[in-house]
Design a protein around this motif. Structure first.
Motif, short mmCIF file in Angstrom:
data_model
loop_
_atom_site.label_atom_id
_atom_site.label_comp_id
_atom_site.label_asym_id
_atom_site.label_seq_id
_atom_site.Cartn_x
_atom_site.Cartn_y
_atom_site.Cartn_z
N LEU A 17 101.64 20.05 25.79
CA LEU A 17 102.64 20.28 24.73
C LEU A 17 101.93 20.53 23.40
CD1 LEU A 17 105.47 17.71 25.47
CD2 LEU A 17 105.78 20.15 25.14
N GLU A 18 100.89 19.75 23.12
CA GLU A 18 100.18 19.94 21.84
C GLU A 18 99.41 21.26 21.82
OE1 GLU A 18 101.63 18.31 19.82
OE2 GLU A 18 100.58 16.50 19.20
N LEU A 19 98.90 21.68 22.96
CA LEU A 19 98.23 22.99 23.00
C LEU A 19 99.24 24.11 22.77
CD1 LEU A 19 95.66 22.57 25.91
CD2 LEU A 19 95.17 22.76 23.48
N ASN A 20 100.44 23.93 23.31
CA ASN A 20 101.50 24.91 23.03
C ASN A 20 101.85 24.89 21.55
OD1 ASN A 20 102.38 26.44 25.34
ND2 ASN A 20 103.02 24.53 26.27
N ALA A 21 101.85 23.68 20.96
CA ALA A 21 102.18 23.57 19.52
C ALA A 21 101.13 24.28 18.67
CB ALA A 21 102.28 22.10 19.12
N CYS A 22 99.90 24.40 19.16
CA CYS A 22 98.86 25.08 18.38
C CYS A 22 99.23 26.53 18.08
CB CYS A 22 97.52 25.09 19.14
SG CYS A 22 96.72 23.48 19.22
N GLY A 23 100.10 27.10 18.91
CA GLY A 23 100.50 28.49 18.70
C GLY A 23 101.86 28.61 18.04
N ASN A 24 102.45 27.49 17.61
CA ASN A 24 103.81 27.59 17.05
C ASN A 24 103.77 28.02 15.58
OD1 ASN A 24 103.31 25.36 15.44
ND2 ASN A 24 104.70 23.98 16.50
N VAL A 25 104.95 28.08 14.97
CA VAL A 25 105.02 28.63 13.61
C VAL A 25 104.32 27.75 12.58
CG1 VAL A 25 107.12 29.95 14.04
CG2 VAL A 25 107.30 27.62 13.18
N ASN A 26 104.11 26.46 12.91
CA ASN A 26 103.45 25.57 11.96
C ASN A 26 101.93 25.75 11.97
OD1 ASN A 26 105.88 23.48 13.17
ND2 ASN A 26 105.82 23.94 11.00
N PHE A 27 101.34 25.75 13.14
CA PHE A 27 99.88 25.77 13.22
C PHE A 27 99.31 27.18 13.42
CE2 PHE A 27 99.71 21.36 12.77
CZ PHE A 27 100.71 20.79 13.53
N ASP A 28 100.05 28.00 14.17
CA ASP A 28 99.73 29.42 14.28
C ASP A 28 98.24 29.71 14.44
OD1 ASP A 28 100.21 32.38 12.21
OD2 ASP A 28 99.99 32.14 14.38
N MET A 29 97.63 29.26 15.52
CA MET A 29 96.20 29.56 15.68
C MET A 29 95.97 31.03 16.01
SD MET A 29 95.27 27.79 19.29
CE MET A 29 96.10 28.25 20.79
N GLY A 30 97.09 31.71 16.36
CA GLY A 30 96.97 33.14 16.62
C GLY A 30 96.41 33.91 15.44
N ARG A 31 96.61 33.37 14.23
CA ARG A 31 96.09 34.07 13.05
C ARG A 31 94.57 34.10 13.02
NH1 ARG A 31 97.46 29.55 8.36
NH2 ARG A 31 98.00 28.00 9.92
N PHE A 32 93.93 33.22 13.81
CA PHE A 32 92.47 33.23 13.87
C PHE A 32 91.99 33.99 15.10
CE2 PHE A 32 92.54 30.50 10.41
CZ PHE A 32 93.32 29.38 10.66
N GLY A 33 92.93 34.62 15.80
CA GLY A 33 92.53 35.34 17.00
C GLY A 33 92.39 34.44 18.21
N ILE A 34 92.90 33.19 18.11
CA ILE A 34 92.78 32.25 19.24
C ILE A 34 94.11 32.23 19.97
CG2 ILE A 34 92.18 29.91 19.93
CD1 ILE A 34 91.05 29.51 17.07
N GLU A 35 94.08 32.52 21.26
CA GLU A 35 95.32 32.57 22.03
C GLU A 35 95.08 32.11 23.46
OE1 GLU A 35 97.78 36.33 20.11
OE2 GLU A 35 96.53 36.62 21.88
N PHE A 36 96.18 31.76 24.11
CA PHE A 36 96.11 31.47 25.54
C PHE A 36 96.58 32.69 26.31
CE2 PHE A 36 94.69 27.25 25.56
CZ PHE A 36 95.28 26.56 24.50
N THR A 37 95.87 33.02 27.38
CA THR A 37 96.26 34.18 28.19
C THR A 37 96.82 33.71 29.52
OG1 THR A 37 94.10 34.33 29.27
CG2 THR A 37 94.40 35.57 27.23
N ALA A 38 97.56 34.60 30.15
CA ALA A 38 98.16 34.24 31.44
C ALA A 38 97.11 34.29 32.55
CB ALA A 38 99.31 35.19 31.76
N SER A 39 96.14 35.18 32.43
CA SER A 39 95.20 35.32 33.53
C SER A 39 93.79 34.93 33.10
CB SER A 39 95.18 36.78 34.00
OG SER A 39 94.10 36.98 34.90
N PRO A 40 93.05 34.25 33.98
CA PRO A 40 91.65 33.95 33.63
C PRO A 40 90.81 35.21 33.50
CG PRO A 40 92.12 33.32 35.91
CD PRO A 40 93.42 33.69 35.28
N ARG A 41 91.27 36.30 34.13
CA ARG A 41 90.54 37.57 34.01
C ARG A 41 90.50 38.06 32.57
NH1 ARG A 41 87.92 37.55 38.65
NH2 ARG A 41 89.02 38.35 40.47
#
Lengths: 486, 252
Positions: B141-165
């Protein structure tokens, strides 16, 4: 007397639990269920060298009672399965077989529950039939589980859910050979239900020790439990909105969820309410100033979510995805033994806070909320309604906190006793059962998370729906993999 | 339409402007401060749920600590006290063992070194595949929160992907159950080199409260080196994002 009548959070001496023959016991269970009782436990007792004593727990919601009985196997470890006539027994019987090797003869679906053993999936046949396999590792940041769909073209004919990947051995760890209590472990049974499981665990130990928990502690526990409920329902609405591409809903519910969990942080030092509920009471107090802040945060966040939710549920594009998708009829919900908001959304009126009130809920009665369409919309809208109800409860409790201590530790457990403790987690009814040996050490701990009941509900709900609606149905149930796997 | 606009305006701006400077509530249990010459008035083996406390000298292993506060309640003279400092990530397990005299300021300076090769390749885009190997859903849940509107780690280019590939590394949560050991190894193998491994949460780092269970299999960690350890139970999103930013050398 075929059953011992008791209540939640009341220790019963093991010798007072009637011992029946297995054929008698299964007949009594079937009769009781026909009479409106619910099975909340069917499990083997502590390990004994020459025999297995199996305990059965029933909930009588109308009378707010728990019924206990048992039977002994000493020789042949098998019995006639109840599942063909009483489907809600299916997982209890499979679990008993896995944990104690007692065979339910004639069980139509005797497959592994948590062992990770060989799993024979059902197969479909026909022109357009194909199988889709998903997991254990899923696309998002989520726990693992395996879904096997049998589809005819786009439509799902059947879904089989194979779990067990998250099995960590919780029940064994909760047997406290050292006499030590383990509330931090209970909080990790399902991390999103830390308060719910800590409450059930602590109340079980308190009942076994006859401890008088201060009333102020009971109310603080309930405030934390309702905050947990509100926060997770906010998370659910946020995720459901995301799945139908209603991103405003995702953002607003997500942002306000942060306010709610930061309120848990304000009270307990943890965004998930960890470290608060301990056997004997609570570890953190809510003074007048904090209470005011809690009420302000909660009404602010829930108010904003209410506005967003009302807007979302008026949107034609959202409703066309939610309505009539993933329907579970009331009849099926009862037959499958569903619990919690998933059951209430199908018209089954059960809620531990109202049916078996304990702690603060004895003084703050909760009205049971139900809907009857049993679809994704009902499960989503009911969560919205429950969140608003929780906000009201939190306000009421914060404005009337009874004076007094918050903890009274000192728990020496009654020997050779069994206790059943129930709490209404945000998903549904949590049941903890603890059995002590002659030294007062917990020799068997049984945990039933609401997800144990409800995974079958998800499998039923997707039948006849397009496979692309699966994520929506899955999120509408919002179940715990680790709560099921233990 | 107007109602949606009203909601949008009320929603306002939610993102934390400077993740490196963000401060968490004083109630938050973060970096532990151990008193000089501390002598514990209780037996930590009977109190700490994950065996994180060393007796003599007094130490707290952040890799095992679940930040429950059960020890603090039994202290008489602040032998152990939690500050609200949330930058707890480290690039080695040794650095996670806190002793008397260690300060959050020093820890934050030394704990995560930015490795040149990681910074060179991943500084502007780091995609992770998350694997929950027995996680209780707190860390997830907290890792999901890292990408929410409050923490928005996406702005640093950090994201979770669906595939390990599509991933540059894996973030592991959970103690690693026996039933997930194979899937974890296969998921890691499916990611292409170069790749990094992050152990997020006390269960991933040390087994946490499940360390003593017969149902876990941590052989993955004997055969693979972890690049970043993120303490917490669960870890706060700010702990995770600041840890990764430290590894990437962003915003120092």
């Amino acid at each position: 007397m075929k059953f011992k009548h008791s209540k939640t959070n009341r220790a019963v001496r093991l010798k007072d639990v009637p011992e029946l023959k297995i054929s008698e016991l299964t007949a009594e269970i079937v009769k009781a269920c026909a009479d409106g009782k619910r099975v909340i436990g069917f499990f083997n007792g502590p390990n004994e060298p020459d025999k297995d004593r199996v305990f059965c727990l029933l909930a009588d919601d109308d009378a707010s009672e728990i019924l206990l009985a048992s039977c002994v196997f000493s020789g042949e470890k098998k019995y006639r399965s109840m599942t063909p006539g009483l489907p809600l027994m299916h997982l209890f019987e499979r679990e008993l077989y896995e944990q104690a090797a007692i065979v339910p003869e004639g069980h139509p679906w005797l497959k592994p529950v948590r062992s990770g053993g060989k799993y024979d999936f059902l197969k479909g046949s026909g022109e357009e039939t194909h199988e889709v396999a998903v997991g254990p590792v899923h696309a998002g940041v989520i726990e693992p589980g395996h879904f096997r769909f049998i589809c005819a073209g786009e439509k799902i004919q059947h879904l089989e859910i194979m779990l067990g990947y998250q099995h960590r051995g919780v029940e064994k760890l909760l047997e406290n050979k050292s006499g030590r209590h383990m509330p931090a472990l209970a909080e990790s049974i399902a991390g999103d239900t830390a308060v719910g499981h800590a409450m059930a665990y602590s109340e079980a130990l308190e009942a076994l020790s006859g401890a008088e928990v201060p009333r102020r502690a009971h109310v603080i526990r309930a405030i934390a439990l309702e905050l947990e409920r509100a926060a997770m329902h906010a998370a659910g609405l946020s995720a459901l909105a995301n799945d139908v591409a209603y991103l405003m809903g995702n953002a607003v519910c997500g942002a306000n969820r942060t306010t709610l969990i930061n309120t848990s942080l304000l009270i307990t030092g943890s965004r998930f309410g960890r470290g608060l509920v301990r056997p004997g009471g609570v570890t953190a107090d809510i003074d007048a100033q904090k209470a005011g802040q809690v009420v302000k945060n909660t009404s602010d966040a829930c108010g904003k979510i209410r506005e967003m939710a009302e807007e979302m549920f008026s949107s034609a594009s959202v409703m066309s995805r939610f309505q009539q998708t993933g329907v579970v009829t009331c009849q099926d919900a009862k037959a499958a033994g569903l619990t919690g908001f998933a059951a209430r959304a199908s018209g089954v009126s059960i809620d531990t806070r109202a049916d078996h009130p304990s702690g603060a809920y004895v003084y703050y009665p909760v009205t049971k909320l139900t809907l009857d369409s049993g679809d994704v919309f009902a499960r989503a809208y009911l969560r919205h309604m429950e969140m608003q109800q929780s906000a009201g409860l939190i306000k009421e409790m914060c404005e009337s906190l009874p004076a007094g201590k918050i903890i009274d530790e000192c728990l020496v457990l009654m020997p050779e006793a069994i206790v059943v403790s129930m709490a209404e987690g945000w998903r549904g009814g949590i049941v903890h059962a603890a059995i002590t040996d002659k030294k007062g050490i917990i020799s068997r701990f049984k945990v039933k998370d609401p997800s144990f009941n409800n995974w079958i509900g998800l499998a039923l709900s997707v039948r006849g729906n397009g496979i692309s609606d699966f994520p929506l149905c899955n999120k509408s149930f919002d179940l715990s993999y680790c709560g099921n796997d233990l | 339409m107007l109602d949606i606009l009203k909601i949008r305006i009320k929603h306002g701006s939610q993102y934390v402007p400077d993740i490196r400077k963000a401060v968490v509530s004083p109630m938050f249990r973060g970096f532990p401060v151990i008193a000089k010459d501390a002598a514990l008035p209780f037996d930590p083996e009977l109190v700490c749920p994950s065996g994180a406390i060393g007796k003599a000298p007094v130490t707290v292993d952040l890799g095992k600590c679940v930040f429950c506060g059960d020890c603090v309640r039994l202290c008489k003279n602040n032998e152990i006290a939690f500050s609200n400092r949330h930058k707890l990530a480290a690039d080695s397990m040794e650095k996670l063992v806190i002793k008397a005299g260690d300060s959050a300021d020093n820890f934050e300076k030394e704990a995560v070194s930015c490795r040149k090769e990681i910074r060179k390749i991943f500084k502007r885009s780091l995609k992770f595949r998350q694997v929950s190997a027995g996680g209780c859903y707190g860390c997830e849940l907290e890792l999901n929160a890292c990408g929410n509107v409050n923490f928005d780690m996406g702005r640093f280019g950090i994201e979770f992907t669906a595939s390990p590939r599509h991933a540059d590394g894996i973030v592991i949560t959970g103690p690693v159950t026996k039933n997930m050991a194979y899937a974890l190894e296969e998921t890691y193998k499916a990611a292409a080199e170069p790749k990094i491994i992050i152990a997020a949460g006390s269960c991933a780092i040390s087994g946490g409260v499940f360390a003593g269970s017969d149902e876990i299999n941590r052989s993955f960690f004997t055969s693979h080196k972890v690049d970043l350890y993120i303490p917490g139970c669960p870890m706060h999103p700010l702990t995770f994002i600041n840890g990764v930013m430290g590894l990437l050398g962003i915003g120092k």
